[in-house]
Motif scaffolding. Structure first.
Motif, mmCIF file in Angstrom:
data_model
loop_
_atom_site.group_PDB
_atom_site.id
_atom_site.type_symbol
_atom_site.label_atom_id
_atom_site.label_comp_id
_atom_site.label_asym_id
_atom_site.label_seq_id
_atom_site.Cartn_x
_atom_site.Cartn_y
_atom_site.Cartn_z
ATOM 1 N N UNK A 7 0.833 -1.209 0.000
ATOM 2 C CA UNK A 7 0.000 0.000 0.000
ATOM 3 C C UNK A 7 0.864 1.254 0.000
ATOM 4 N N UNK A 8 1.850 1.329 0.903
ATOM 5 C CA UNK A 8 2.677 2.526 0.995
ATOM 6 C C UNK A 8 3.537 2.739 -0.253
ATOM 7 N N UNK A 9 3.983 1.670 -0.855
ATOM 8 C CA UNK A 9 4.732 1.807 -2.115
ATOM 9 C C UNK A 9 3.820 2.375 -3.200
ATOM 10 N N UNK A 10 2.617 1.836 -3.314
ATOM 11 C CA UNK A 10 1.678 2.297 -4.343
ATOM 12 C C UNK A 10 1.253 3.743 -4.122
ATOM 13 N N UNK A 11 0.926 4.127 -2.890
ATOM 14 C CA UNK A 11 0.481 5.495 -2.627
ATOM 15 C C UNK A 11 1.635 6.474 -2.816
ATOM 16 N N UNK A 12 2.853 6.042 -2.505
ATOM 17 C CA UNK A 12 4.023 6.894 -2.706
ATOM 18 C C UNK A 12 4.252 7.152 -4.189
ATOM 19 N N UNK A 13 4.224 6.106 -4.986
ATOM 20 C CA UNK A 13 4.431 6.252 -6.431
ATOM 21 C C UNK A 13 3.305 7.078 -7.043
ATOM 22 N N UNK A 14 2.068 6.800 -6.655
ATOM 23 C CA UNK A 14 0.924 7.536 -7.201
ATOM 24 C C UNK A 14 1.002 9.021 -6.845
ATOM 25 N N UNK A 15 1.369 9.339 -5.615
ATOM 26 C CA UNK A 15 1.494 10.734 -5.190
ATOM 27 C C UNK A 15 2.596 11.427 -5.976
ATOM 28 N N UNK A 16 3.726 10.769 -6.141
ATOM 29 C CA UNK A 16 4.824 11.319 -6.938
ATOM 30 C C UNK A 16 4.359 11.643 -8.349
ATOM 31 N N UNK A 18 1.314 12.172 -9.383
ATOM 32 C CA UNK A 18 0.327 13.263 -9.347
ATOM 33 C C UNK A 18 1.009 14.619 -9.243
ATOM 34 N N UNK A 19 2.057 14.721 -8.449
ATOM 35 C CA UNK A 19 2.803 15.978 -8.361
ATOM 36 C C UNK A 19 3.422 16.324 -9.720
ATOM 37 N N UNK A 32 -5.933 22.063 -13.069
ATOM 38 C CA UNK A 32 -4.957 21.318 -12.298
ATOM 39 C C UNK A 32 -5.592 20.460 -11.211
ATOM 40 N N UNK A 33 -4.764 19.629 -10.616
ATOM 41 C CA UNK A 33 -5.169 18.847 -9.454
ATOM 42 C C UNK A 33 -5.245 19.820 -8.278
ATOM 43 N N UNK A 34 -6.320 19.772 -7.534
ATOM 44 C CA UNK A 34 -6.470 20.723 -6.432
ATOM 45 C C UNK A 34 -5.449 20.423 -5.334
ATOM 46 N N UNK A 35 -5.067 21.480 -4.626
ATOM 47 C CA UNK A 35 -4.152 21.294 -3.504
ATOM 48 C C UNK A 35 -4.781 20.366 -2.467
ATOM 49 N N UNK A 36 -6.071 20.490 -2.302
ATOM 50 C CA UNK A 36 -6.788 19.634 -1.350
ATOM 51 C C UNK A 36 -6.549 18.161 -1.681
ATOM 52 N N UNK A 37 -6.659 17.804 -2.950
ATOM 53 C CA UNK A 37 -6.449 16.409 -3.348
ATOM 54 C C UNK A 37 -4.996 15.983 -3.157
ATOM 55 N N UNK A 38 -4.060 16.897 -3.422
ATOM 56 C CA UNK A 38 -2.652 16.570 -3.179
ATOM 57 C C UNK A 38 -2.415 16.334 -1.685
ATOM 58 N N UNK A 39 -3.030 17.168 -0.848
ATOM 59 C CA UNK A 39 -2.892 16.988 0.599
ATOM 60 C C UNK A 39 -3.513 15.673 1.057
ATOM 61 N N UNK A 40 -4.629 15.295 0.471
ATOM 62 C CA UNK A 40 -5.271 14.019 0.829
ATOM 63 C C UNK A 40 -4.333 12.858 0.520
ATOM 64 N N UNK A 41 -3.700 12.902 -0.644
ATOM 65 C CA UNK A 41 -2.744 11.846 -1.009
ATOM 66 C C UNK A 41 -1.582 11.788 -0.029
ATOM 67 N N UNK A 42 -1.068 12.957 0.331
ATOM 68 C CA UNK A 42 0.033 13.018 1.300
ATOM 69 C C UNK A 42 -0.428 12.462 2.641
ATOM 70 N N UNK A 43 -1.599 12.876 3.094
ATOM 71 C CA UNK A 43 -2.129 12.424 4.377
ATOM 72 C C UNK A 43 -2.340 10.910 4.399
ATOM 73 N N UNK A 50 5.344 12.796 -2.228
ATOM 74 C CA UNK A 50 5.148 14.233 -2.315
ATOM 75 C C UNK A 50 6.449 15.001 -2.170
ATOM 76 N N UNK A 51 7.257 14.606 -1.198
ATOM 77 C CA UNK A 51 8.551 15.263 -0.998
ATOM 78 C C UNK A 51 9.454 15.115 -2.217
ATOM 79 N N UNK A 52 9.531 13.902 -2.729
ATOM 80 C CA UNK A 52 10.374 13.661 -3.905
ATOM 81 C C UNK A 52 9.800 14.373 -5.120
ATOM 82 N N UNK A 53 8.477 14.355 -5.267
ATOM 83 C CA UNK A 53 7.837 15.049 -6.381
ATOM 84 C C UNK A 53 8.074 16.548 -6.339
ATOM 85 N N UNK A 54 7.991 17.127 -5.146
ATOM 86 C CA UNK A 54 8.256 18.559 -5.005
ATOM 87 C C UNK A 54 9.697 18.878 -5.396
#
Length: 92
Positions: A7-16, A18-19, A32-43, A50-54
């Motif tokens: 799960x954490x591998x998949x959510x990490x890759x997906x978040x990256x 998305x960024x 664009x993708x809303x900041x709210x949705x980006x925050x939800x993915x990070x949460x 997210x960190x690597x994507x940024x």
């Protein structure tokens, strides 16, 4: 435990991804993708993605409000992780 790791591998890759996709949309002046949705993915566990994507895409790195909320989520996750492990140690 294996399913949690997957799960954490998949959510990490997906978040990256998305960024990166949001940065691409920003360059093209498209919706664009809303900041709210980006925050939800990070949460939900995509903090590393997210960190690597940024960093890789240089995305949202100059927006102070985004950075503050992002790191607020990170601190909250670290606190929950600490207390979660502490809780588990007491009952195992």
């Amino acid at each position: 435990m294996k399913s949690i790791l997957i799960y954490f591998i998949l959510i990490t890759v997906f978040t990256f991804l998305c960024f990166g996709y949001d940065k691409q949309l920003a360059r093209k002046n498209k919706r664009r993708i809303s900041e709210r949705n980006l925050f939800i993915l990070v949460f939900l566990g995509g903090t590393i993605g997210g960190l690597v994507g940024m960093s890789v895409f240089r995305h949202k790195t100059n927006k102070t409000s985004f950075i503050l909320i992002f790191y607020g989520i990170l601190i909250l996750q670290l606190v929950l992780l600490y207390f979660g492990f502490d809780f588990l140690k007491r009952f195992t």
